[in-house]
Scaffold this active site. Structure first.
Site, PDB file in Angstrom:
ATOM      1  N   ASP A 103       0.822  -1.226   0.000  1.00 41.66           N
ATOM      2  CA  ASP A 103       0.000   0.000   0.000  1.00 41.66           C
ATOM      3  C   ASP A 103       0.847   1.264   0.000  1.00 41.66           C
ATOM      4  OD1 ASP A 103      -2.125  -1.695   0.207  1.00 41.66           O
ATOM      5  OD2 ASP A 103      -2.397  -1.418   2.361  1.00 41.66           O
TER       6      ASP A 103
HETATM    7  P1  NAP Z   1       0.914  -4.001   3.108  1.00 46.01           P
HETATM    8  O1  NAP Z   1       0.275  -3.038   2.198  1.00 46.01           O
HETATM    9  O2  NAP Z   1       0.079  -4.634   4.155  1.00 46.01           O
HETATM   10  O3  NAP Z   1       1.569  -5.137   2.179  1.00 46.01           O
HETATM   11  C1  NAP Z   1       2.420  -6.099   2.700  1.00 46.01           C
HETATM   12  C2  NAP Z   1       2.799  -7.038   1.571  1.00 46.01           C
HETATM   13  O4  NAP Z   1       3.768  -7.924   2.106  1.00 46.01           O
HETATM   14  C3  NAP Z   1       1.655  -7.879   1.069  1.00 46.01           C
HETATM   15  O5  NAP Z   1       1.238  -7.449  -0.204  1.00 46.01           O
HETATM   16  C4  NAP Z   1       2.202  -9.319   1.057  1.00 46.01           C
HETATM   17  O6  NAP Z   1       2.071  -9.857  -0.250  1.00 46.01           O
HETATM   18  C5  NAP Z   1       3.673  -9.132   1.392  1.00 46.01           C
HETATM   19  N1  NAP Z   1       4.165 -10.193   2.271  1.00 46.01           N
HETATM   20  C6  NAP Z   1       3.594 -10.757   3.356  1.00 46.01           C
HETATM   21  N2  NAP Z   1       4.369 -11.709   3.874  1.00 46.01           N
HETATM   22  C7  NAP Z   1       5.472 -11.764   3.090  1.00 46.01           C
HETATM   23  C8  NAP Z   1       6.642 -12.568   3.102  1.00 46.01           C
HETATM   24  N3  NAP Z   1       6.843 -13.532   4.021  1.00 46.01           N
HETATM   25  N4  NAP Z   1       7.587 -12.355   2.147  1.00 46.01           N
HETATM   26  C9  NAP Z   1       7.393 -11.415   1.166  1.00 46.01           C
HETATM   27  N5  NAP Z   1       6.294 -10.620   1.134  1.00 46.01           N
HETATM   28  C10 NAP Z   1       5.344 -10.806   2.074  1.00 46.01           C
HETATM   29  O7  NAP Z   1       2.179  -3.391   3.852  1.00 46.01           O
HETATM   30  P2  NAP Z   1       2.829  -1.937   3.802  1.00 46.01           P
HETATM   31  O8  NAP Z   1       3.096  -1.513   2.407  1.00 46.01           O
HETATM   32  O9  NAP Z   1       3.921  -1.978   4.810  1.00 46.01           O
HETATM   33  O10 NAP Z   1       1.671  -0.970   4.315  1.00 46.01           O
HETATM   34  C11 NAP Z   1       1.221  -0.973   5.641  1.00 46.01           C
HETATM   35  C12 NAP Z   1      -0.287  -0.929   5.650  1.00 46.01           C
HETATM   36  O11 NAP Z   1      -0.710  -1.123   7.001  1.00 46.01           O
HETATM   37  C13 NAP Z   1      -0.836   0.405   5.186  1.00 46.01           C
HETATM   38  O12 NAP Z   1      -2.048   0.226   4.494  1.00 46.01           O
HETATM   39  C14 NAP Z   1      -1.088   1.124   6.505  1.00 46.01           C
HETATM   40  O13 NAP Z   1      -2.093   2.107   6.385  1.00 46.01           O
HETATM   41  C15 NAP Z   1      -1.537  -0.028   7.384  1.00 46.01           C
HETATM   42  N6  NAP Z   1      -1.341   0.260   8.834  1.00 46.01           N
HETATM   43  C16 NAP Z   1      -0.119   0.565   9.309  1.00 46.01           C
HETATM   44  C17 NAP Z   1       0.043   0.891  10.648  1.00 46.01           C
HETATM   45  C18 NAP Z   1       1.390   1.300  11.214  1.00 46.01           C
HETATM   46  O14 NAP Z   1       1.426   1.869  12.291  1.00 46.01           O
HETATM   47  N7  NAP Z   1       2.478   1.004  10.552  1.00 46.01           N
HETATM   48  C19 NAP Z   1      -1.048   0.847  11.502  1.00 46.01           C
HETATM   49  C20 NAP Z   1      -2.293   0.478  10.986  1.00 46.01           C
HETATM   50  C21 NAP Z   1      -2.430   0.188   9.647  1.00 46.01           C
HETATM   51  P3  NAP Z   1       2.070 -11.450  -0.464  1.00 46.01           P
HETATM   52  O15 NAP Z   1       0.996 -11.998   0.391  1.00 46.01           O
HETATM   53  O16 NAP Z   1       1.804 -11.611  -1.942  1.00 46.01           O
HETATM   54  O17 NAP Z   1       3.427 -11.943  -0.096  1.00 46.01           O
END
Ligand code: NAP
Length: 462
Positions: A388
């Site tokens: 994301d």
């Molecule tokens: P993300 O959008 O959740 O994407 C994570 C990606 O990691 C997934 O597409 C997944 O694809 C891949 N993944 C999972 N396990 C894996 C593995 N073992 N090896 C390789 N890839 C793997 O993560 P992000 O880009 O870090 O974004 C964070 C999201 O969380 C945002 O939408 C944010 O708003 C939300 N959020 C963050 C917080 C905070 O405080 N950081 C709090 C609340 C919400 P596959 O399944 O295809 O591998």
């Protein structure tokens, strides 16, 4: 013991707490921040134990042993990736302590037949209401993060109305206790409603939103402690509770801003469910994929590489392999930097903590606003388990649920390489147009395994 001793201990403790929060705001000073907080807490406890009102230590020692028996193993046994769960549990314990002290104080007045002033009763009502609801809400948040409770939002028609009604009844009972003497059933009914409200508050919120909710619960627990300070006439509790309440609230606001979402959307939006259609559509569109050997030769011929870690890096615990890759590329004269999005992963500072654990130097970690303009000059943007936070739809697709969220502009780099296991979406449950661009190469595999393979290929090319 002389009163001036504990008063001095309290002032130094308050100072330590203020400095702790200040130092915790940067990875360079964070360790000092933790130490300062620990010293502050120790001084507060010792100062309190030496007050002349404490006449016997037996029960205190029993409580101390029980607390240590639970707290020490929790701190040592929980892995780094479970810090959000641990934080939720510690909020539950802190809030329960505040609520129980409030309850004990209320019944102490009642059993002594003493009238409670409106001010003290108001403080006790706020303390017990926030304390009890934070306790059950934090336990629910722990359950969702640990996947003991279903992580998807649990919703039903009229849910917000039922929740508001329940909270309204608890508030009316609270006001009744403040303004007039009440029958004996009112206080237990009030605490029961507060406990139930905590559970209902968390039910409609998805597991991924728990970190934001935990920051908010931290703020409630702080407010409960500050109210306890007013009820007991304890200034240290008022200072530490108010600091806790405001810092927790500010953190949740920062997290909402970084996701471009409102509080209402987090609390009532039932956000974060991947639809079957999104996954099916994503699996049918063509993408270009590459092997670890391809990735290794592109990386070693680059001048500048920017690595973007995300949630997948944390799940795979790929940070140590990433450190090896960074060292190898740096030795070959490649400039390697890390771009950190404020909400990458699932908790604030998630990426910083993991990269610091792998001893990646702080000066290679850059915040989004500092590095975004550099992507246009980078030969390669290597995205590892992030989704994301690098989705260009956030910039232009007004229909996207993440529209308006600031993102890392990886699509501006000359070549983009993305390590993830499949075409599945991330937290927001939406497809990512980055993967279908001509300049993007998909590196399918587990983050730790794939980075390890690239390292092997680089070694073989020596
Ligand atoms: P993300 O959008 O959740 O994407 C994570 C990606 O990691 C997934 O597409 C997944 O694809 C891949 N993944 C999972 N396990 C894996 C593995 N073992 N090896 C390789 N890839 C793997 O993560 P992000 O880009 O870090 O974004 C964070 C999201 O969380 C945002 O939408 C944010 O708003 C939300 N959020 C963050 C917080 C905070 O405080 N950081 C709090 C609340 C919400 P596959 O399944 O295809 O591998």
């Amino acid at each position: 013991m002389n009163d001036s001793f504990w008063q001095a201990a309290y002032i130094i403790a308050a100072l330590c707490v203020v400095l702790s929060i200040k130092w915790l705001s940067s990875p360079v000073t964070a360790r000092r921040g933790v130490r300062s907080g620990e010293i502050g807490m120790l001084l507060a406890v010792v100062g309190t134990l030496l007050r002349h009102e404490v006449i016997s230590y037996e029960w205190i020692l029993i409580a101390f042993a029980a607390g240590a028996a639970v707290g020490a193993p929790l701190a040592y046994l929980m892995p780094m990736t479970s810090v959000p769960q641990l934080t939720a549990l510690s909020h539950a314990f802190g809030a329960l302590a505040a609520a129980l002290v409030g309850t004990a104080e209320y019944y102490r007045y009642v059993s002594a037949g003493q009238a409670i002033t409106g001010f003290t009763m108001a403080a006790l009502v706020i303390e017990t209401l926030l304390g009890f609801l934070t306790t059950t809400a934090s336990v629910m948040a722990f359950g969702k993060l640990q996947e003991i409770v279903p992580t998807r939002p649990m919703t039903y028609k009229g849910q917000n109305f039922v929740n508001l009604l329940l909270f309204g009844i608890a508030a009316v009972l609270g006001v009744w206790m403040i303004v007039a003497p009440t029958p004996s059933w009112v206080f237990p009914a009030f605490t029961g409603l507060s406990l139930i409200f905590g559970v209902l508050l968390i039910m409609p919120i998805g597991g991924g939103d728990m970190p934001t909710v935990i920051a908010l619960l931290n703020s409630y627990a702080g407010a409960a402690a500050a109210a306890m300070g007013f009820a007991l006439g304890n200034r240290l509790l008022i200072i530490a509770g108010a600091l806790n309440a405001s810092s927790g609230f500010i953190l949740s606001v920062i997290m909402c801003n970084a996701m471009n979402r409102s509080f209402t959307n987090v609390l009532f939006g039932a956000f974060g469910q991947a639809t079957a259609t999104t996954v099916a559509q994503a699996n049918t569109k063509p993408v270009r994929s590459a092997t670890p050997e391809d990735a290794a030769s592109i990386l070693e011929s680059a001048r500048r590489v920017i690595i973007v870690p995300g949630y997948g890096m944390a799940v795979a615990q790929a940070q140590h392999k990433l450190r090896e890759l960074t060292d190898m590329l740096t030795k070959r004269g490649v400039q390697v930097d890390f771009a950190i999005h404020p909400v990458a992963g699932r908790m604030p500072g998630h990426m910083n903590v993991l990269l610091a654990e792998a001893d990646i130097p702080y000066d290679q970690l850059h915040e989004m606003e500092d590095i975004n303009q550099d992507f246009a000059e980078a030969d390669v943007a290597l995205v590892i388990g992030a989704n994301d936070v690098v989705n260009p739809a956030a910039r232009h697709d007004t229909a996207s649920p993440i529209y308006g969220m600031p993102i890392l502009d990886v699509d501006k780099a000359h070549t983009v390489m993305v390590i993830k296991r499949s075409m599945n979406p991330g937290f927001a449950g939406i497809d990512n147009e980055l993967y279908y661009m001509d300049k993007t190469l998909m590196l399918f595999g587990d983050a730790k395994g794939f980075v390890g393979e690239i390292v092997k290929a680089l070694n073989a090319n020596k």
